[in-house]
Write a protein that holds these residues in place. Structure first.
Motif, PDB file in Angstrom:
ATOM      1  N   ALA A  84       1.373  -0.982   0.227  1.00  0.00           N
ATOM      2  CA  ALA A  84      -0.711  -0.065   0.198  1.00  0.00           C
ATOM      3  C   ALA A  84       0.942   0.939  -0.343  1.00  0.00           C
ATOM      4  O   ALA A  84       0.672   2.120  -0.853  1.00  0.00           O
ATOM      5  CB  ALA A  84      -1.323   0.032   1.422  1.00  0.00           C
ATOM      6  N   LEU A  85       1.982   1.611   0.420  1.00  0.00           N
ATOM      7  CA  LEU A  85       3.126   2.713   0.286  1.00  0.00           C
ATOM      8  C   LEU A  85       3.490   2.457  -0.441  1.00  0.00           C
ATOM      9  O   LEU A  85       3.550   3.694  -0.760  1.00  0.00           O
ATOM     10  CB  LEU A  85       4.212   2.339   1.802  1.00  0.00           C
ATOM     11  N   GLU A  86       4.190   1.703  -1.144  1.00  0.00           N
ATOM     12  CA  GLU A  86       4.455   1.235  -2.239  1.00  0.00           C
ATOM     13  C   GLU A  86       3.723   2.001  -3.878  1.00  0.00           C
ATOM     14  O   GLU A  86       4.551   2.651  -4.684  1.00  0.00           O
ATOM     15  CB  GLU A  86       5.823   0.284  -2.752  1.00  0.00           C
ATOM     16  N   ARG A  87       2.749   1.453  -3.541  1.00  0.00           N
ATOM     17  CA  ARG A  87       1.017   1.727  -4.474  1.00  0.00           C
ATOM     18  C   ARG A  87       0.390   3.068  -4.609  1.00  0.00           C
ATOM     19  O   ARG A  87      -0.248   3.136  -4.783  1.00  0.00           O
ATOM     20  CB  ARG A  87       0.751   0.672  -4.751  1.00  0.00           C
ATOM     21  N   SER A  88       0.879   4.192  -3.926  1.00  0.00           N
ATOM     22  CA  SER A  88       0.144   5.280  -3.280  1.00  0.00           C
ATOM     23  C   SER A  88       1.069   6.488  -2.829  1.00  0.00           C
ATOM     24  O   SER A  88       2.930   5.764  -3.011  1.00  0.00           O
ATOM     25  CB  SER A  88      -0.580   4.852  -1.433  1.00  0.00           C
ATOM     26  N   ARG A  89       0.431   7.368  -2.373  1.00  0.00           N
ATOM     27  CA  ARG A  89       1.342   8.709  -1.860  1.00  0.00           C
ATOM     28  C   ARG A  89       1.627   8.751  -0.667  1.00  0.00           C
ATOM     29  O   ARG A  89       2.421   9.792  -0.022  1.00  0.00           O
ATOM     30  CB  ARG A  89       0.730  10.377  -2.761  1.00  0.00           C
ATOM     31  N   ALA A  90       1.390   8.329  -0.144  1.00  0.00           N
ATOM     32  CA  ALA A  90       0.830   7.849   1.003  1.00  0.00           C
ATOM     33  C   ALA A  90       2.398   7.767   1.801  1.00  0.00           C
ATOM     34  O   ALA A  90       3.269   7.276   1.856  1.00  0.00           O
ATOM     35  CB  ALA A  90       0.314   7.177   1.678  1.00  0.00           C
ATOM     36  N   ALA A  91       2.485   8.038   3.566  1.00  0.00           N
ATOM     37  CA  ALA A  91       3.772   8.720   4.164  1.00  0.00           C
ATOM     38  C   ALA A  91       3.659   7.252   5.062  1.00  0.00           C
ATOM     39  O   ALA A  91       4.361   6.883   5.804  1.00  0.00           O
ATOM     40  CB  ALA A  91       4.204   9.480   4.391  1.00  0.00           C
ATOM     41  N   LEU A  92       2.487   6.499   5.379  1.00  0.00           N
ATOM     42  CA  LEU A  92       1.546   5.128   6.480  1.00  0.00           C
ATOM     43  C   LEU A  92       0.462   5.014   5.762  1.00  0.00           C
ATOM     44  O   LEU A  92       0.075   5.170   4.952  1.00  0.00           O
ATOM     45  CB  LEU A  92       0.830   7.057   7.536  1.00  0.00           C
ATOM     46  N   ALA A  93       0.580   3.355   5.836  1.00  0.00           N
ATOM     47  CA  ALA A  93      -0.342   2.594   5.509  1.00  0.00           C
ATOM     48  C   ALA A  93      -0.429   1.432   6.724  1.00  0.00           C
ATOM     49  O   ALA A  93       0.140   1.079   7.682  1.00  0.00           O
ATOM     50  CB  ALA A  93       0.287   1.777   4.437  1.00  0.00           C
ATOM     51  N   VAL A  94      -1.165   1.316   7.238  1.00  0.00           N
ATOM     52  CA  VAL A  94      -2.450  -0.048   8.063  1.00  0.00           C
ATOM     53  C   VAL A  94      -2.580  -0.831   7.387  1.00  0.00           C
ATOM     54  O   VAL A  94      -3.683  -0.785   6.290  1.00  0.00           O
ATOM     55  CB  VAL A  94      -3.145   1.197   9.357  1.00  0.00           C
ATOM     56  N   SER A  95      -2.022  -2.161   7.178  1.00  0.00           N
ATOM     57  CA  SER A  95      -3.116  -3.142   6.619  1.00  0.00           C
ATOM     58  C   SER A  95      -4.141  -3.914   8.155  1.00  0.00           C
ATOM     59  O   SER A  95      -3.345  -4.190   8.720  1.00  0.00           O
ATOM     60  CB  SER A  95      -2.433  -4.212   5.943  1.00  0.00           C
ATOM     61  N   VAL A  96      -4.679  -5.087   7.131  1.00  0.00           N
ATOM     62  CA  VAL A  96      -5.723  -5.890   8.187  1.00  0.00           C
ATOM     63  C   VAL A  96      -6.058  -7.318   7.263  1.00  0.00           C
ATOM     64  O   VAL A  96      -6.341  -6.600   6.095  1.00  0.00           O
ATOM     65  CB  VAL A  96      -7.221  -5.634   8.806  1.00  0.00           C
ATOM     66  N   SER A 143     -11.412  -4.887  14.770  1.00  0.00           N
ATOM     67  CA  SER A 143     -10.436  -4.386  13.973  1.00  0.00           C
ATOM     68  C   SER A 143     -10.474  -3.432  13.193  1.00  0.00           C
ATOM     69  O   SER A 143      -9.501  -2.427  13.115  1.00  0.00           O
ATOM     70  CB  SER A 143      -9.911  -5.281  12.879  1.00  0.00           C
ATOM     71  N   VAL A 144     -11.298  -2.867  12.938  1.00  0.00           N
ATOM     72  CA  VAL A 144     -11.668  -1.837  12.671  1.00  0.00           C
ATOM     73  C   VAL A 144     -10.445  -0.247  13.892  1.00  0.00           C
ATOM     74  O   VAL A 144      -9.453   0.845  13.783  1.00  0.00           O
ATOM     75  CB  VAL A 144     -12.985  -0.727  12.229  1.00  0.00           C
ATOM     76  N   ASP A 145     -11.191  -0.609  14.765  1.00  0.00           N
ATOM     77  CA  ASP A 145     -10.979   0.252  15.935  1.00  0.00           C
ATOM     78  C   ASP A 145      -9.241  -0.240  16.135  1.00  0.00           C
ATOM     79  O   ASP A 145      -8.612   0.927  16.733  1.00  0.00           O
ATOM     80  CB  ASP A 145     -12.048   0.114  17.503  1.00  0.00           C
ATOM     81  N   HIS A 146      -8.763  -1.225  16.290  1.00  0.00           N
ATOM     82  CA  HIS A 146      -7.639  -1.441  16.252  1.00  0.00           C
ATOM     83  C   HIS A 146      -6.168  -1.173  15.479  1.00  0.00           C
ATOM     84  O   HIS A 146      -5.461   0.086  15.445  1.00  0.00           O
ATOM     85  CB  HIS A 146      -7.250  -2.443  16.516  1.00  0.00           C
ATOM     86  N   ALA A 147      -7.140  -0.589  14.432  1.00  0.00           N
ATOM     87  CA  ALA A 147      -6.362  -0.240  12.925  1.00  0.00           C
ATOM     88  C   ALA A 147      -6.017   1.327  13.551  1.00  0.00           C
ATOM     89  O   ALA A 147      -5.884   1.757  12.701  1.00  0.00           O
ATOM     90  CB  ALA A 147      -6.420  -0.469  11.489  1.00  0.00           C
ATOM     91  N   LEU A 148      -7.473   2.155  13.466  1.00  0.00           N
ATOM     92  CA  LEU A 148      -7.465   3.165  13.873  1.00  0.00           C
ATOM     93  C   LEU A 148      -6.254   3.812  14.974  1.00  0.00           C
ATOM     94  O   LEU A 148      -5.809   4.557  15.212  1.00  0.00           O
ATOM     95  CB  LEU A 148      -8.587   3.919  14.166  1.00  0.00           C
ATOM     96  N   ASP A 149      -6.329   2.439  15.833  1.00  0.00           N
ATOM     97  CA  ASP A 149      -5.684   3.228  17.270  1.00  0.00           C
ATOM     98  C   ASP A 149      -4.034   3.090  17.234  1.00  0.00           C
ATOM     99  O   ASP A 149      -3.079   4.017  17.185  1.00  0.00           O
ATOM    100  CB  ASP A 149      -5.572   2.277  18.425  1.00  0.00           C
ATOM    101  N   LEU A 150      -3.690   1.982  15.804  1.00  0.00           N
ATOM    102  CA  LEU A 150      -2.313   1.788  15.185  1.00  0.00           C
ATOM    103  C   LEU A 150      -1.744   3.187  14.990  1.00  0.00           C
ATOM    104  O   LEU A 150      -0.175   3.215  14.785  1.00  0.00           O
ATOM    105  CB  LEU A 150      -2.387   1.434  14.313  1.00  0.00           C
ATOM    106  N   LEU A 151      -2.675   3.877  13.605  1.00  0.00           N
ATOM    107  CA  LEU A 151      -2.153   4.925  13.251  1.00  0.00           C
ATOM    108  C   LEU A 151      -1.848   6.185  14.306  1.00  0.00           C
ATOM    109  O   LEU A 151      -1.122   6.459  14.211  1.00  0.00           O
ATOM    110  CB  LEU A 151      -4.214   5.523  12.129  1.00  0.00           C
ATOM    111  N   ILE A 152      -3.486   5.946  15.358  1.00  0.00           N
ATOM    112  CA  ILE A 152      -3.044   7.744  16.171  1.00  0.00           C
ATOM    113  C   ILE A 152      -1.186   7.211  17.071  1.00  0.00           C
ATOM    114  O   ILE A 152      -1.226   8.455  16.652  1.00  0.00           O
ATOM    115  CB  ILE A 152      -4.427   6.608  17.248  1.00  0.00           C
ATOM    116  N   ARG A 153      -1.315   6.095  17.471  1.00  0.00           N
ATOM    117  CA  ARG A 153      -0.393   5.261  17.932  1.00  0.00           C
ATOM    118  C   ARG A 153       1.274   6.255  16.827  1.00  0.00           C
ATOM    119  O   ARG A 153       1.554   6.587  17.898  1.00  0.00           O
ATOM    120  CB  ARG A 153       0.398   4.613  18.509  1.00  0.00           C
ATOM    121  N   SER A 154       1.230   5.910  15.739  1.00  0.00           N
ATOM    122  CA  SER A 154       2.205   5.776  15.028  1.00  0.00           C
ATOM    123  C   SER A 154       2.369   7.591  14.642  1.00  0.00           C
ATOM    124  O   SER A 154       3.727   7.883  14.284  1.00  0.00           O
ATOM    125  CB  SER A 154       2.135   5.338  13.852  1.00  0.00           C
ATOM    126  N   LEU A 155       1.212   8.279  14.359  1.00  0.00           N
ATOM    127  CA  LEU A 155       1.586   9.729  14.051  1.00  0.00           C
ATOM    128  C   LEU A 155       1.774  10.631  15.756  1.00  0.00           C
ATOM    129  O   LEU A 155       2.004  11.613  15.660  1.00  0.00           O
ATOM    130  CB  LEU A 155      -0.139  10.313  13.638  1.00  0.00           C
TER     131      LEU A 155
END
Length: 157
Positions: A84-96, A143-155
């Motif tokens: 996802a990171l390689e195929r986008s303009r993103a600097a942050l990607a989460v997978s589930v 799973s959605v909640d956990h993925a969002l929490d991972l993004l928050i922690r990373s940011l």
């Protein structure tokens, strides 16, 4: 402030674009982020790769990794996040990727979900959470909640 609003605010402050790579959540993480008005300035794209073929063609997950570990595994979660990171303009990607149920097996029980977090310039991290047999909707929601929490922690680092 909701989790998604917090993520968008933190990402905006840091100038970070986000991408998602989802299997068992079917785009629910991307939907949570894009439910917030103005998310288009920090949310680049979401990949919904429910089948193994989609994981391979859209994210570059290796057939070998899928054969050796199965779709619900940390190695696949890692390759999904990296893809996802390689195929986008993103600097942050989460997978589930996981088993929302019903069903599962002795080796991969219902409620097992693997997550990946890829940040440009850092090693990708992965983890597995055993939510248990909560039912399909509850496992997907957790799973959605956990993925969002991972993004928050990373940011928040």
């Amino acid at each position: 402030m909701t989790r998604a609003e917090s993520i968008l605010s933190l990402a905006r402050r840091k100038g970070v674009m986000i991408a998602t790579a989802e299997s068992c959540t079917g785009g629910m993480v991307a939907a949570a982020l894009t439910d917030v008005a103005g998310s288009s300035d920090i949310f680049d794209c979401g990949f919904v790769t429910y089948s193994n073929a989609a994981k391979v063609s859209m994210l570059g997950v290796s057939d070998r990794t899928l054969e050796a570990h199965g779709a619900v595994s940390e190695p696949v979660a890692r390759e999904m996040a990296d893809g996802a990171l390689e195929r986008s303009r993103a600097a942050l990607a989460v997978s589930v990727t996981g088993i929302a149920g019903p069903g599962g097996s002795e080796f991969k029980p219902e409620g097992r979900v693997c997550f990946g977090l890829a940040v440009r310039g850092r090693p990708t991290t992965v983890e597995t959470v055993e939510f248990g047999a909560l039912g399909r909707g509850a496992v997907r929601g957790a799973s959605v909640d956990h993925a969002l929490d991972l993004l928050i922690r990373s940011l928040s680092d």
